[in-house]
Design a protein around this motif. Structure first.
Motif, mmCIF file in Angstrom:
data_model
loop_
_atom_site.group_PDB
_atom_site.id
_atom_site.type_symbol
_atom_site.label_atom_id
_atom_site.label_comp_id
_atom_site.label_asym_id
_atom_site.label_seq_id
_atom_site.Cartn_x
_atom_site.Cartn_y
_atom_site.Cartn_z
ATOM 1 N N ARG A 1 -35.897 -11.324 14.711
ATOM 2 C CA ARG A 1 -34.684 -10.777 14.091
ATOM 3 C C ARG A 1 -34.561 -9.285 14.406
ATOM 4 O O ARG A 1 -33.459 -8.807 14.706
ATOM 5 C CB ARG A 1 -34.714 -11.017 12.582
ATOM 6 C CG ARG A 1 -33.411 -10.668 11.865
ATOM 7 C CD ARG A 1 -33.396 -11.213 10.453
ATOM 8 N NE ARG A 1 -34.538 -10.750 9.680
ATOM 9 C CZ ARG A 1 -35.486 -11.540 9.170
ATOM 10 N NH1 ARG A 1 -35.432 -12.844 9.357
ATOM 11 N NH2 ARG A 1 -36.484 -11.031 8.475
ATOM 12 N N LEU B 1 -33.437 -8.854 17.985
ATOM 13 C CA LEU B 1 -32.000 -9.153 18.084
ATOM 14 C C LEU B 1 -31.172 -7.985 17.578
ATOM 15 O O LEU B 1 -30.144 -7.626 18.166
ATOM 16 C CB LEU B 1 -31.662 -10.407 17.268
ATOM 17 C CG LEU B 1 -31.484 -11.709 18.026
ATOM 18 C CD1 LEU B 1 -31.286 -12.863 17.055
ATOM 19 C CD2 LEU B 1 -30.315 -11.616 18.984
ATOM 20 N N ASN B 2 -31.620 -7.418 16.490
ATOM 21 C CA ASN B 2 -30.920 -6.271 15.910
ATOM 22 C C ASN B 2 -30.898 -5.100 16.892
ATOM 23 O O ASN B 2 -29.867 -4.434 17.070
ATOM 24 C CB ASN B 2 -31.616 -5.859 14.614
ATOM 25 C CG ASN B 2 -30.767 -4.952 13.760
ATOM 26 O OD1 ASN B 2 -29.635 -5.281 13.393
ATOM 27 N ND2 ASN B 2 -31.290 -3.787 13.432
ATOM 28 N N GLY C 1 -28.469 -5.817 19.696
ATOM 29 C CA GLY C 1 -27.095 -5.625 19.233
ATOM 30 C C GLY C 1 -26.708 -4.154 19.220
ATOM 31 O O GLY C 1 -25.604 -3.785 19.630
ATOM 32 N N ILE D 1 -28.241 -11.719 24.500
ATOM 33 C CA ILE D 1 -28.069 -11.791 23.049
ATOM 34 C C ILE D 1 -27.649 -13.195 22.625
ATOM 35 O O ILE D 1 -28.166 -13.750 21.647
ATOM 36 C CB ILE D 1 -27.040 -10.734 22.581
ATOM 37 C CG1 ILE D 1 -27.615 -9.323 22.737
ATOM 38 C CG2 ILE D 1 -26.624 -10.978 21.126
ATOM 39 C CD1 ILE D 1 -26.621 -8.206 22.502
ATOM 40 N N CYS E 1 -29.902 -15.591 20.225
ATOM 41 C CA CYS E 1 -29.368 -16.140 18.970
ATOM 42 C C CYS E 1 -29.562 -17.656 18.912
ATOM 43 O O CYS E 1 -29.954 -18.209 17.874
ATOM 44 C CB CYS E 1 -27.885 -15.802 18.838
ATOM 45 S SG CYS E 1 -27.548 -14.093 18.369
ATOM 46 N N VAL F 1 -24.114 -11.396 14.482
ATOM 47 C CA VAL F 1 -24.534 -10.862 15.778
ATOM 48 C C VAL F 1 -23.786 -11.539 16.919
ATOM 49 O O VAL F 1 -23.329 -10.882 17.863
ATOM 50 C CB VAL F 1 -26.063 -11.018 15.964
ATOM 51 C CG1 VAL F 1 -26.464 -10.732 17.415
ATOM 52 C CG2 VAL F 1 -26.810 -10.083 15.034
ATOM 53 N N ASN G 1 -21.271 -9.440 19.167
ATOM 54 C CA ASN G 1 -21.569 -9.397 20.597
ATOM 55 C C ASN G 1 -20.341 -9.794 21.423
ATOM 56 O O ASN G 1 -20.026 -9.167 22.439
ATOM 57 C CB ASN G 1 -22.737 -10.332 20.900
ATOM 58 C CG ASN G 1 -23.175 -10.276 22.341
ATOM 59 O OD1 ASN G 1 -23.478 -9.218 22.869
ATOM 60 N ND2 ASN G 1 -23.207 -11.420 23.000
ATOM 61 N N TYR H 1 -23.822 -0.688 10.885
ATOM 62 C CA TYR H 1 -24.754 -1.627 11.521
ATOM 63 C C TYR H 1 -26.199 -1.200 11.311
ATOM 64 O O TYR H 1 -27.056 -2.017 10.941
ATOM 65 C CB TYR H 1 -24.440 -1.705 13.018
ATOM 66 C CG TYR H 1 -25.196 -2.792 13.748
ATOM 67 C CD1 TYR H 1 -24.642 -4.049 13.949
ATOM 68 C CD2 TYR H 1 -26.471 -2.546 14.262
ATOM 69 C CE1 TYR H 1 -25.339 -5.042 14.629
ATOM 70 C CE2 TYR H 1 -27.175 -3.524 14.943
ATOM 71 C CZ TYR H 1 -26.601 -4.772 15.126
ATOM 72 O OH TYR H 1 -27.293 -5.754 15.791
ATOM 73 N N TYR I 1 -21.871 -10.239 6.837
ATOM 74 C CA TYR I 1 -23.328 -10.369 6.914
ATOM 75 C C TYR I 1 -24.010 -9.757 5.691
ATOM 76 O O TYR I 1 -24.884 -10.383 5.078
ATOM 77 C CB TYR I 1 -23.831 -9.707 8.204
ATOM 78 C CG TYR I 1 -25.255 -9.227 8.185
ATOM 79 C CD1 TYR I 1 -26.305 -10.045 7.774
ATOM 80 C CD2 TYR I 1 -25.571 -7.921 8.588
ATOM 81 C CE1 TYR I 1 -27.611 -9.593 7.756
ATOM 82 C CE2 TYR I 1 -26.879 -7.460 8.582
ATOM 83 C CZ TYR I 1 -27.900 -8.301 8.158
ATOM 84 O OH TYR I 1 -29.193 -7.851 8.140
#
Length: 221
Positions: free
Chosen positions: A9, A12-13, A16, A59, A63, A83, A87, A139, A209
């Motif tokens: 996670r 991924l963050n 992003g 990305i 995901c 995300v 994206n 974000y 989110y």
């Protein structure tokens, strides 16, 4: 398992945020190229598009892997959904930066300075940069208040866009020799207005989110 999911996670963050910063840079460079009639910088933006496309695919794939591996629920599921959508919107912002840069390369001559002033182009650009700053803070810091600030700012872009046609009509009536310049500016203003819409979409996804609040249809009523 939990620790592994948290690690993925976080990656991924970070991806992003990398995508967000890259797209901001693309818009900044495309605008600088326009204001300075810098074809080399415009071509640099166009060449960087491949990097954006590669990161977009990474990305998206990451995901999908996260969903397959961890079957996320609640806030984790909202995070992945956000995300993916953010994206998608960022990739489209990158496309607009590419298109603006291609206009510059193809047109290959400077725009009359008074057109930027009369069309409030620099105000439009400053508003977009301010909106980018808001969603970057939102974000990074999970700050819903910052995300909500973009909605009023987007109305500034809508107003400038709505007024642009009548201004361009007056400019053409005054000087037929600048028709090509005014049409180029009209196209770019439309692109900027769309970038504002995409930033607004990103703000909505951040709010969804963090707070599990869907606001898109609320604002339309």
């Amino acid at each position: 398992m939990v620790q592994n999911a948290e690690h993925h996670r976080n990656l991924l963050n970070e991806s992003g945020l990398e995508m967000l910063n890259l797209c901001i840079s693309q818009i900044e460079k495309a605008t600088e190229a326009l204001l300075n009639n810098d074809g080399d910088l415009a071509e640099d933006v166009m060449n960087t598009e491949t990097r954006i496309n590669a990161l977009d695919l990474k990305i998206e794939n990451d995901c999908e892997k996260f969903i397959a591996l961890y079957t996320p629920v609640a806030i984790d599921l909202r995070f992945i959904m956000a995300v993916l959508k953010i994206n998608f919107d960022l990739e489209r912002i990158g496309d607009h930066a590419y298109d603006i840069s291609k206009y510059i390369v193809d047109f290959d001559k400077p725009i009359e300075p008074h057109l930027f002033k009369n069309l409030k182009f620099e105000k439009m650009y400053a508003t977009i940069i301010s909106m980018f700053e808001n969603i970057t803070i939102a974000y990074e810091e999970k700050d819903v208040k910052s995300a909500r600030k973009v909605f009023k700012k987007d109305k500034i872009l809508d107003k400038i866009n709505a007024e642009s046609f009548s201004i361009i009509e007056k400019e053409i009536n005054k000087d037929n020799a600048i028709i090509d310049q005014t049409l180029l500016m009209f196209a770019i203003i439309k692109k900027f207005e769309r970038v504002g819409d995409l930033i607004k979409n990103i703000a909505e996804e951040i709010i969804f989110y963090i707070d599990a609040e869907v606001i898109k249809h609320k604002r339309k009523k």
